[in-house]
Design a protein around this motif. Structure first.
Motif, mmCIF file in Angstrom:
data_model
loop_
_atom_site.group_PDB
_atom_site.id
_atom_site.type_symbol
_atom_site.label_atom_id
_atom_site.label_comp_id
_atom_site.label_asym_id
_atom_site.label_seq_id
_atom_site.Cartn_x
_atom_site.Cartn_y
_atom_site.Cartn_z
ATOM 1 N N GLU A 107 0.825 -1.210 0.000
ATOM 2 C CA GLU A 107 0.000 0.000 0.000
ATOM 3 C C GLU A 107 0.858 1.258 0.000
ATOM 4 O O GLU A 107 0.540 2.236 -0.667
ATOM 5 N N SER A 108 1.921 1.260 0.765
ATOM 6 C CA SER A 108 2.837 2.397 0.768
ATOM 7 C C SER A 108 4.216 1.918 1.187
ATOM 8 O O SER A 108 4.355 0.950 1.948
ATOM 9 N N LEU A 109 5.232 2.576 0.653
ATOM 10 C CA LEU A 109 6.618 2.273 0.994
ATOM 11 C C LEU A 109 7.379 3.575 1.030
ATOM 12 O O LEU A 109 7.259 4.398 0.119
ATOM 13 N N ALA A 110 8.148 3.784 2.083
ATOM 14 C CA ALA A 110 8.939 4.998 2.225
ATOM 15 C C ALA A 110 10.342 4.608 2.669
ATOM 16 O O ALA A 110 10.509 3.841 3.620
ATOM 17 N N VAL A 111 11.345 5.141 1.978
ATOM 18 C CA VAL A 111 12.730 4.867 2.347
ATOM 19 C C VAL A 111 13.594 6.031 1.872
ATOM 20 O O VAL A 111 13.438 6.530 0.764
ATOM 21 N N GLY A 112 14.467 6.489 2.752
ATOM 22 C CA GLY A 112 15.473 7.481 2.418
ATOM 23 C C GLY A 112 16.821 6.982 2.906
ATOM 24 O O GLY A 112 16.980 6.635 4.074
ATOM 25 N N ALA A 343 9.436 6.898 -2.569
ATOM 26 C CA ALA A 343 8.191 7.150 -1.837
ATOM 27 C C ALA A 343 7.031 6.697 -2.703
ATOM 28 O O ALA A 343 6.912 7.113 -3.865
ATOM 29 N N VAL A 344 6.196 5.822 -2.155
ATOM 30 C CA VAL A 344 5.047 5.268 -2.875
ATOM 31 C C VAL A 344 3.801 5.500 -2.045
ATOM 32 O O VAL A 344 3.763 5.167 -0.859
ATOM 33 N N GLY A 345 2.780 6.062 -2.662
ATOM 34 C CA GLY A 345 1.524 6.298 -1.965
ATOM 35 C C GLY A 345 0.391 6.478 -2.954
ATOM 36 O O GLY A 345 0.609 6.622 -4.164
ATOM 37 N N ILE A 355 4.642 7.162 -7.635
ATOM 38 C CA ILE A 355 5.980 6.807 -7.162
ATOM 39 C C ILE A 355 6.902 7.993 -7.414
ATOM 40 O O ILE A 355 6.999 8.486 -8.548
ATOM 41 N N THR A 356 7.563 8.465 -6.374
ATOM 42 C CA THR A 356 8.567 9.514 -6.493
ATOM 43 C C THR A 356 9.902 8.924 -6.067
ATOM 44 O O THR A 356 10.034 8.429 -4.943
ATOM 45 N N THR A 357 10.879 8.953 -6.961
ATOM 46 C CA THR A 357 12.172 8.349 -6.676
ATOM 47 C C THR A 357 13.289 9.277 -7.103
ATOM 48 O O THR A 357 13.122 10.091 -8.027
ATOM 49 N N VAL A 358 14.423 9.166 -6.435
ATOM 50 C CA VAL A 358 15.620 9.940 -6.735
ATOM 51 C C VAL A 358 16.701 8.963 -7.156
ATOM 52 O O VAL A 358 17.077 8.074 -6.384
#
Length: 481
Positions: A107-112, A343-345, A355-358
């Motif tokens: 459902e959501s994934l967040a990692v920095g 960041a996935v939401g 999806i926002t990725t760097v």
């Protein structure tokens, strides 16, 4: 509800055996002879709330009515899984693959990433039995230091959301009123739109989105949830030894066996011979005075080198279905790219996720990567907004070791950066901070002398500025690294 009736009296034997006839609907029925057959194991899809059995023995009729046990499937719950890993190329793809191969939709994934370590926060729905198997599989992956399901434990959870709204002059006053109610912030404004930043728990995010839907949401980017366990009180807490070493006045006499057990226990909860290499100093290491912490200087977002390598911000709109995240990260990892943040939401449209990725690379190599991503069936849109004016935000939860005297100093520093205290114990304090990458670097550098216990970051979320103002050139020079 299944209809139960007595079988026709066609038994040829002198002694009548108990018989049951069950009508399951759709022109299907079955007779069961309990004299020769064992009661079948009913499938979980059927739910019997009352079972009536009628039988006859000789000429004596017997009627039996009793409640049968409910046969229901295990409850599906939403689980928050914290995965602490060492950074390596493709680690996000392997973690997402564990869930995709079992049909789970993240459902959501967040990692920095911080230097060479990362703390994943994954939200997934499933039964406890199968989720336990997934946790066991994650523990088998290389460079995975710990995996925890913190859903049942007290924890601090936060999420960051950027919303771009249609804002006509007629309804702009009402929008500003809602912004004040939800303690949100305006990060960009143009003639016909507003971009709002809001942080809080997932329930607050749902309430904000429901109230702003009537104005028309143009774009929405969410980080997904990040969570840190609330610290317990006293010497039984996880970071008590670390805090006691930094502040001797916190130290209390503890039983010898407790100290030995804490020293030998790893982050996975299993006894290990050594815990060297662990970024979080939760045990009394020999070199504790070095204060090993996550390095916030890794992953420069604005400085370019002579080779043209820089961090690129990609935004993707994909279908919300199992395996999509695994396919996206698979394309990136197979080409040797290492994801700095992800960041996935949920997106502004139901059934879609953003999806926002760097990803670091040159303009040419990232352009080829975007072309490969366009070939995915479940991907609707992908943009490289690195060279466009965009509003970016990141959310960080940071736990600091403090005593009573140092707590006031930490709160003063937090007020300068507009950070909020979200949890406090007798030896730690947890702060919540939102901002850009340089703001995270500045706060973390100031808090290093106090002792940093844990850091959880969402990674960047970004939306293109409708005003066209490039705030990168308004900040001045980035902090020296």
């Amino acid at each position: 509800m299944a209809a139960v009736s007595r079988c026709p009296a066609t038994l040829r034997t002198e002694k009548l055996k108990p018989c049951l006839r069950v009508d399951l609907g759709h022109r299907f029925s079955r007779s069961l002879d309990f004299g020769h057959l064992r009661p079948p194991k009913w499938r979980r899809t059927f739910e019997f709330r009352k079972l009536e059995v009628s039988g006859a023995t000789n000429n004596n009729a017997v009627s039996l009515s009793e409640s049968a046990p409910l046969l229901t499937r295990s409850k599906v719950k939403r689980h928050t899984i914290s995965v602490f890993v060492g950074d390596e190329s493709g680690i996000i793809n392997r973690i997402a693959g564990v869930f995709a191969r079992r049909g789970y939709n993240i459902e959501s994934l967040a990692v920095g990433l911080n230097k060479d370590k990362a703390l994943f926060t994954i939200v997934v729905s499933g039964t406890e039995k199968v989720l336990r198997q997934v946790v066991e599989q994650l523990n088998k992956l290389a460079n995975v230091i710990k995996v925890e399901d913190i859903s049942r434990e007290p924890h601090v959870e936060r999420e960051l959301m950027l919303i771009k709204l249609n804002a006509d002059p007629n309804n702009r006053a009402e929008i500003m009123w809602l912004v004040d109610i939800f303690r949100a912030k305006i990060v960009d404004i143009s003639e016909d739109s507003l971009t709002i930043e809001v942080t809080g728990d997932p329930g607050k995010m749902v309430a904000v989105q429901r109230n702003l839907n009537k104005f028309g949401i143009k774009e929405l980017a969410r980080t997904g949830k990040i969570a840190l366990r609330r610290e317990k009180m006293g010497e039984t807490a996880t970071f008590w030894d670390f805090s006691a070493a930094s502040y001797p006045d916190l130290e209390r006499p503890s039983p010898t066996n407790v100290l030995v057990e804490n020293a030998n226990r790893s982050l996975n909860g299993n006894v290990s011979t050594s815990s060297k290499g662990d970024v979080y100093p939760v045990e009394p290491y020999d070199d504790l005075s070095m204060k090993q912490v996550l390095d916030a200087h890794w992953g420069v977002l604005y400085d370019e080198d002579s080779s043209g390598l820089q961090s690129h911000t990609l935004t993707m709109l994909v279908n919300d279905c199992p395996g999509v995240l695994n396919m996206v990260t698979g394309i990136i990892s197979r080409r040797g790219y290492n994801i700095q943040s992800l960041a996935v939401g949920p997106a502004e449209t139901e059934g879609l996720s953003r999806i926002t990725t760097v990803v670091p690379g040159t303009d040419e190599s990232i352009g080829k990567l975007v072309q490969q991503l366009h070939k995915l069936i479940d991907l609707h849109e992908v943009q490289d907004i690195t060279h466009s004016p965009f509003a970016e935000r990141e959310l960080m939860l940071i736990k600091i070791a403090v005593n009573t005297a140092a707590r006031r100093d930490v709160l003063d520093i937090a007020s300068i950066f507009r950070a909020k205290a979200v949890d406090v114990s007798d030896h730690t304090i947890t702060l919540e901070l939102t901002g850009d990458f340089n703001k995270m670097v500045a706060l973390q550098k100031l808090l290093v002398p106090f002792g940093i216990c844990e850091v959880a970051r969402t990674g960047r979320v970004a939306l293109v500025r409708e005003s066209g103002v490039d705030s990168t050139y308004l900040r001045g020079y980035p902090l020296p690294l």
